[in-house]
Design a protein around this motif. Structure first.
Motif: not given
Length: 171
Positions: A64-65, A109-110, A120-128, A155-163
């Motif tokens: 989960p994010k 998303t990011t 220290v950093a965030e990169f926004n992909d805006g759903g790309a 990830i933009a379209d789920t409540p998940m993230a990769f770590y």
């Protein structure tokens, strides 16, 4: 054709779709990890450090994010949370490029990078949807010395993230 053979074929044709629908779906082939500088997943994959099943699935650390753990909350990848496992530390500069390998690409998303609780950093992909590899140049500012970087792919379209965690010495 014998009557029994024909009956068997008819029954097989009727039952096959039911079996196919009721079988569990295969697990997703998962998705991505940092390979440069070598993350903990990458060190497991390449045999630098002896690990459990993460060595076969470096791309599978999905949770989960909002988590702050190297294993994405997955008990089967608990080796990634063990700071005393003998991870090789990469010497990096104040500006460092992190390279992701993606085995399945998701709208994003990011991408976030943390040292401790500090983003220290965030990169926004805006759903790309990213390509098969993604690189980010991270500026660590005044942070120096031995650090553990947590990289997060949201990830933009789920409540998940990769770590992915990377052990570094920032010079």
């Amino acid at each position: 054709m014998h009557k029994k053979t024909r009956l068997a074929l008819v029954l097989s044709a009727a039952v096959a779709p039911i079996i196919a629908v009721t079988l569990p779906a295969p697990a997703a082939s998962a998705h991505g990890w940092i390979n440069s500088p070598a993350s903990r997943q990458d060190q497991c994959k390449t045999g630098v450090v002896s690990c459990g099943e993460i060595k076969w699935e470096p791309q599978s650390v999905e949770g989960p994010k909002g988590l702050k753990s190297c294993n994405g909350g997955l008990a089967r990848f608990s080796d990634l949370n063990d700071d005393n496992k003998g991870w090789r530390r990469s010497n990096v500069g104040v500006n460092q490029t992190f390279n992701w390998t993606l085995t399945a690409r998701h709208r994003t998303t990011t991408w976030q990078y943390f040292v401790g609780n500090t983003k220290v950093a965030e990169f926004n992909d805006g759903g790309a949807t990213p390509g098969a590899t993604v690189s980010h140049n991270v500026n660590f500012g005044s942070i120096r010395g031995n650090q553990k970087v947590l990289a997060v792919w949201n990830i933009a379209d789920t409540p998940m993230a990769f770590y992915s965690c990377i052990d570094v010495n920032i010079r």
